[in-house]
Design an enzyme around this catalytic site. Structure first.
Site, PDB file in Angstrom:
ATOM      1  N   ASP A  16     -10.983   2.262   2.836  1.00  0.00           N
ATOM      2  CA  ASP A  16     -11.675   0.513   2.934  1.00  0.00           C
ATOM      3  C   ASP A  16     -12.684   0.403   2.593  1.00  0.00           C
ATOM      4  O   ASP A  16     -13.248  -0.476   2.283  1.00  0.00           O
ATOM      5  CB  ASP A  16     -11.419  -0.541   4.317  1.00  0.00           C
ATOM      6  CG  ASP A  16      -9.755  -0.608   4.254  1.00  0.00           C
ATOM      7  OD1 ASP A  16      -9.101  -1.164   2.563  1.00  0.00           O
ATOM      8  OD2 ASP A  16      -9.427  -1.099   4.909  1.00  0.00           O
ATOM      9  N   LYS A  67       0.738  -1.843  -0.239  1.00  0.00           N
ATOM     10  CA  LYS A  67       0.119   0.128   0.072  1.00  0.00           C
ATOM     11  C   LYS A  67       1.198   1.447  -0.448  1.00  0.00           C
ATOM     12  O   LYS A  67       0.332   2.249  -0.686  1.00  0.00           O
ATOM     13  CB  LYS A  67      -0.601   0.134   1.241  1.00  0.00           C
ATOM     14  CG  LYS A  67      -1.733  -0.675   1.486  1.00  0.00           C
ATOM     15  CD  LYS A  67      -2.612  -0.900   2.448  1.00  0.00           C
ATOM     16  CE  LYS A  67      -3.733  -2.322   1.825  1.00  0.00           C
ATOM     17  NZ  LYS A  67      -4.506  -2.718   2.726  1.00  0.00           N
ATOM     18  N   GLN A  77      -4.844  -2.216   9.141  1.00  0.00           N
ATOM     19  CA  GLN A  77      -4.848  -3.484   8.885  1.00  0.00           C
ATOM     20  C   GLN A  77      -5.281  -4.723   9.665  1.00  0.00           C
ATOM     21  O   GLN A  77      -5.272  -4.793  10.195  1.00  0.00           O
ATOM     22  CB  GLN A  77      -3.303  -3.884   8.251  1.00  0.00           C
ATOM     23  CG  GLN A  77      -3.410  -5.045   7.334  1.00  0.00           C
ATOM     24  CD  GLN A  77      -3.530  -5.055   5.678  1.00  0.00           C
ATOM     25  OE1 GLN A  77      -3.910  -3.727   5.556  1.00  0.00           O
ATOM     26  NE2 GLN A  77      -3.972  -5.233   5.618  1.00  0.00           N
TER      27      GLN A  77
END
Ligand code: NAD
Length: 285
Positions: A119, A52, A96
């Site tokens: 997200d 990322k 995460q």
């Protein structure tokens, strides 16, 4: 049969974002900033988080990775999130997953400011998807839809079958296919006679987390297959998908490989969401 090159589609998307981001310093005085929080040292998470950060660099965006020890308390993580929510220089924020067992993922997802939720997991963003109000799309389902578009596959009027009903992949991608006017069947572990259903699919999306579960006898000629799975082949230990590529590919008109299919698209869509959060913030000033 065509192998759908997710790497290539994602690279084009990131290049387009890079060009767009390059115009931001003059227009807005800065570039978007993504913060990724990782708790603990889960090996897969270490790789995902690194990728990322790399993708941010490829798009010319600022990124910060915050690594917290495995034993971080839920309260300490929630406090860290509050701090990042309040930080005006942070546009996108994600923690995460998976998290260590003593931390509630639901609480963490809810704690993230929905306007920074790159997200697309926050309840307000999930509700937006289902109610068709402005929202952030979850990255993997968005990536799947973009792959179909890049291949010139219009779901309209097609029979789409999705295997897996997780909140992260199966359920939202089924909704997106429905919104794209496909007729959608959503399958799961209690589905009876799965092969009978999958054989009807013109578009088959598999997100079950079961190595090579879809075999050639379960699909019809001409199907477009999107394999979301990221599993380990029990025989070789190598990364593989939920689809047995060797037996399915000869019947498919197009198919995603694993690796190199959906995976790179997920990260590209994360970059797109970061830019969207940044632009929303500029618009709201
Ligand atoms: P999950 O475990 O949360 O959900 C799996 C779903 O599949 C469940 O709804 C379950 O009912 C269904 N299922 C499992 N076995 C089945 C069977 N035999 N028949 C029918 N249905 C079955 O998993 P998830 O988070 O949705 O992830 C699914 C897969 O996708 C995993 O391999 C994961 O690693 C991968 N994944 C990939 C990406 C990516 O970016 N490429 C992103 C997220 C998840």
């Amino acid at each position: 049969m065509k192998i759908i090159d997710g790497k290539q589609v994602s690279t084009s998307l990131k290049e387009a974002l890079r060009e767009q981001v390059a115009t931001f310093p003059e227009k807005f005085g800065r570039v978007p900033h993504l913060v990724v929080v990782r708790v603990g040292e889960d090996p897969a998470s270490v790789v995902y988080v690194r990728n990322k950060a790399k993708a941010c660099e490829a798009c010319g965006m600022r990124n910060t990775t915050i690594v917290l020890p495995e034993e971080t308390s839920e309260q300490a993580l929630l406090s860290q999130i509050q701090e990042l929510n309040a930080d005006e220089t942070v546009d996108g924020l994600l923690v995460q997953l998976p998290l260590p067992k003593h931390i509630s993922e639901a609480k963490v997802i809810e704690a993230i400011d929905h306007s920074k939720d790159v997200d697309g997991f926050h309840p307000r963003n999930v509700a937006g998807l289902w109610q068709k109000t402005p929202h952030m799309n979850p990255c993997t389902p968005a990536g799947i839809m973009k792959l179909l578009e890049a291949e010139g596959v219009d779901p309209k009027g097609k029979r789409a079958v999705v295997i897996g009903r997780s909140n992260i992949v199966g359920l939202p991608v089924a909704k997106m296919l429905l919104d794209a006017n496909a007729t959608v069947t959503l399958c799961h572990t209690r589905t009876v006679n799965l092969p009978e259903i999958t054989r009807q699919a013109e578009i088959l999306v598999v997100a079950a987390g079961r190595a090579k579960m879809v075999t050639g006898d379960m699909v019809s000629e001409g199907v477009v297959v999107i394999d979301v799975g990221m599993d380990r082949d029990p025989e070789t230990g190598k990364l593989c998908g939920d689809v047995d590529f060797d037996s399915v590919a000869p019947k498919a008109s197009a198919i995603t490989p694993v690796p190199g299919g959906v995976g790179p698209m997920t990260i590209a869509c994360l970059m797109e969401n970061t830019v969207a959060c940044f632009l929303n913030k500029q618009g709201n000033k």
